[in-house]
Scaffold this active site. Sequence first.
Site, short mmCIF file in Angstrom:
data_model
loop_
_atom_site.label_atom_id
_atom_site.label_comp_id
_atom_site.label_asym_id
_atom_site.label_seq_id
_atom_site.Cartn_x
_atom_site.Cartn_y
_atom_site.Cartn_z
N TYR A 231 14.78 -2.14 50.62
CA TYR A 231 14.89 -1.24 51.82
C TYR A 231 14.45 -1.70 53.24
CZ TYR A 231 16.47 1.75 48.00
OH TYR A 231 16.99 2.36 46.91
N HIS A 362 31.64 8.13 32.83
CA HIS A 362 30.98 8.34 34.13
C HIS A 362 31.57 7.67 35.32
CE1 HIS A 362 27.72 9.86 36.42
NE2 HIS A 362 27.63 8.88 37.09
N ALA A 363 31.99 8.44 36.18
CA ALA A 363 32.75 7.98 37.32
C ALA A 363 31.98 6.69 38.06
CB ALA A 363 33.17 8.97 38.37
N HIS A 392 34.17 10.80 46.79
CA HIS A 392 32.81 9.84 46.63
C HIS A 392 33.23 8.25 46.09
CE1 HIS A 392 28.55 8.91 45.59
NE2 HIS A 392 29.22 8.19 44.76
N GLU A 393 33.92 8.21 45.08
CA GLU A 393 34.33 7.08 44.63
C GLU A 393 35.05 5.95 45.40
OE1 GLU A 393 32.45 5.84 42.11
OE2 GLU A 393 32.14 7.80 41.35
N HIS A 396 33.17 4.33 47.90
CA HIS A 396 32.68 2.96 47.60
C HIS A 396 33.80 2.01 47.77
CE1 HIS A 396 28.93 4.39 45.86
NE2 HIS A 396 29.40 5.05 44.90
N GLU A 420 26.16 5.15 48.67
CA GLU A 420 26.52 6.34 48.02
C GLU A 420 26.79 7.44 48.82
OE1 GLU A 420 26.92 6.64 45.00
OE2 GLU A 420 25.76 4.94 44.34
N HIS A 522 22.30 7.55 34.37
CA HIS A 522 21.39 6.57 35.12
C HIS A 522 20.43 6.29 34.60
CE1 HIS A 522 24.17 8.76 37.76
NE2 HIS A 522 24.43 7.82 38.52
N ARG A 531 18.91 5.85 45.51
CA ARG A 531 19.84 5.91 46.26
C ARG A 531 20.54 7.23 46.64
NH1 ARG A 531 23.30 1.98 42.42
NH2 ARG A 531 21.31 0.88 42.61
N TYR A 532 20.72 7.92 45.64
CA TYR A 532 21.26 9.22 45.91
C TYR A 532 20.68 10.35 46.67
CZ TYR A 532 24.16 7.05 42.13
OH TYR A 532 24.86 6.66 41.36
O1 X8Z Z 1 26.64 8.72 39.54
C1 X8Z Z 1 27.23 9.29 40.70
C2 X8Z Z 1 28.46 8.84 41.06
C3 X8Z Z 1 29.02 7.51 40.70
S1 X8Z Z 1 27.68 6.48 41.71
C4 X8Z Z 1 29.75 9.67 40.36
N1 X8Z Z 1 26.26 10.20 41.22
C5 X8Z Z 1 25.36 10.92 40.99
C6 X8Z Z 1 25.32 11.40 39.52
O2 X8Z Z 1 26.36 11.61 39.16
O3 X8Z Z 1 24.27 11.68 39.09
C7 X8Z Z 1 26.90 10.95 42.39
C8 X8Z Z 1 26.05 12.12 42.95
C9 X8Z Z 1 24.82 11.65 41.98
ZN ZN Z 2 28.54 6.35 43.88
#
Ligand code: X8Z
Ligand code: ZN
Length: 624
Positions: A231, A362-363, A392-393, A396, A420, A522, A531-532
């Site tokens: 960072y 998972h997206a 969101h996607e 990216h 993100e 994750h 990051r989120y």
């Molecule tokens: O994982 C994601 C995206 C992909 S980078 C769908 N997100 C986090 C989650 O689902 O836990 C978006 C918001 C938080």
């Molecule tokens: Zn994302």
Amino acid sequence: MTKLLAGVAVGALLAAGGYYAYGNSQDGAVTADETVMTETAPVAAGSVEDAASFLAETEAEIADFGEFAAHTAWVYANFITEDTEYLVSRMSAEATELSVQQAGATARFADTELPLDMRRKMTMLTAGITLPTPAGGDYAQRLAELTTRMSSAYSTGTIDIDDTPVTLDTLEVMMGTERDPEFLAMMWNDWRAAINPAQMSQDYAAMVEIANAGARELGFSDLAEMWLSNYDMPADEMEAEVERLWGQVEPLYEQLHCYVRDGLNETYGEDVQATTGPIRADLLGNMWAQGWAPINDIVGIQSSDGGGYDLTQLLEANDYTPRQMVETGERFYTSLGLDPLPETFWERSLITRPRDRDVVCHASAWNLDNEEDIRIKMCTHVNAEDFRTVHHELGHNFYQRAYRGQDMLFRNGAHDGFHEAIGDFVALSVTPDYLVQIGLLDQDEVPDESADLGLMMDLALDKIAFLPFAVMMDQWRWRVFRGEITPDQYNTAWWELREQYQGLMPPVDRPADAFDPGAKYHIANNVPYLRYFLSYILQFQFQQAACDMAGWEGPLNRCTVYGNEEVGQRFNEMMEMGASQPWPDALEAFTGTREMDGSAIIAYFQPLMTHLEEQNTGSSCGWE
Ligand code: X8Z
Ligand code: ZN
């Protein structure tokens, strides 16, 4: 000729859904043995010219191996079998091995006075590996076996409901729509048993040991310090920065928690949810209690004319298909003046769950060739949450395409929170006026001012509820990496942090072999989560700046920048910078400020905060 590779391990590439497509390699300049020597013996300092050619070769190899790695990872994520597990594991081991050797090779330039951009690239090569290993031995193979097994256990887990296996993407929807507390607890508990927790907990511990050793060999005290070193500031300063930002937003979370707990108490009664203490984690409309918008109908704020609207119902009533949701998302970006997605996006993306094979649901957004082969992979359901996720996607993907003109190592977000935040910022423009413009809402259905608090509450259930979750996720991991949480404490420490930050408790006793952290994507897939948190702070800074630029004078939550090409151009200028400059420069380019600041999200929700404080007088807020 030995192929050597550095940069982000493909474990990360896999996990993050490939939006980092850098794994890189370098043709036989350094052998593994020499790399080990750089750790122990003094080496002749490289010249600036040497550094330049080292980086050029390295970046060329990043492009080459990254493309191979991304295609391998894509096939695995779209078709999980023994064979693709074999392929991805082998690719991932190779990627890690080579990336670690490459990181080691930067040591030669540690004392060289380098121009800033070259120094940045060296730092990226060293600190940018999500899971490093010690050089040599069979560490990389062992690590790959562990991460692949965890990843597959997560993505293939199912639970039985009425003797039928149900997958996570469906469970996620049901956690938002079902209201029977016993049924919710059953789904919640069974999902946590479905990921093979006993095995995953062991795998996780073995993985931490290897990756920590790898981090130490690269000169970090542990993996936590390494993750925090991406960072543009020292790790301890970044950690303090997170504390500062969390401190800014914590009071708003506490008010929301208090109000929602009362609402749940009224809905379910004292036996299910008491008015004091933590909230039962399965009642909040989400498998991980990370976003609570699905329970807006029971805990939200009704406006006097009832004039809210339900985006899920609007999508259903208009017979939206998943593909149409993506097309609608794309149209937002093109309305800002950005080029449409390439035809290959539509040919190659996965938009719904295939019926006959295991996939990583998972997206994610992918960049296969670091040029124009961009795609998404989602198991889209037609509802408000996935409508946001589509934006969101795509964020990216549009970012990836915007920075493709940069040097290879700079084809990335200014920091990972920027990556993100792009699409989420865009989704903040999904306002009633916008829905009218795209024909989802009739003009006479636009809720009047009296609905503002209700609309704001709906968004707060998503954006504010998320903040402590995002903080505790990596608090847990940093402590694990630092050895402060040992494997036998994994689950109890998890719940201590869940309670401390989010004020939550499990609906049912946790069994001795539970590994609840691993029931979140994750953690099972090693995607850092800070990051989120940063994204949720930044996206409101972006929105504030964009609405200022647009000359918007009404309440921020009604502002949409749909169709505003001036905003689009400034936005694109920031995106085109990629990671070529320290992130404060990128932030300044779009917002005029050089600091991450929670006051934008606080200002956005100020009317709601005032309302909640009034409503909560007399309740004993907090959960101590
Ligand atoms: O994982 C994601 C995206 C992909 S980078 C769908 N997100 C986090 C989650 O689902 O836990 C978006 C918001 C938080
Ligand atoms: Zn994302």
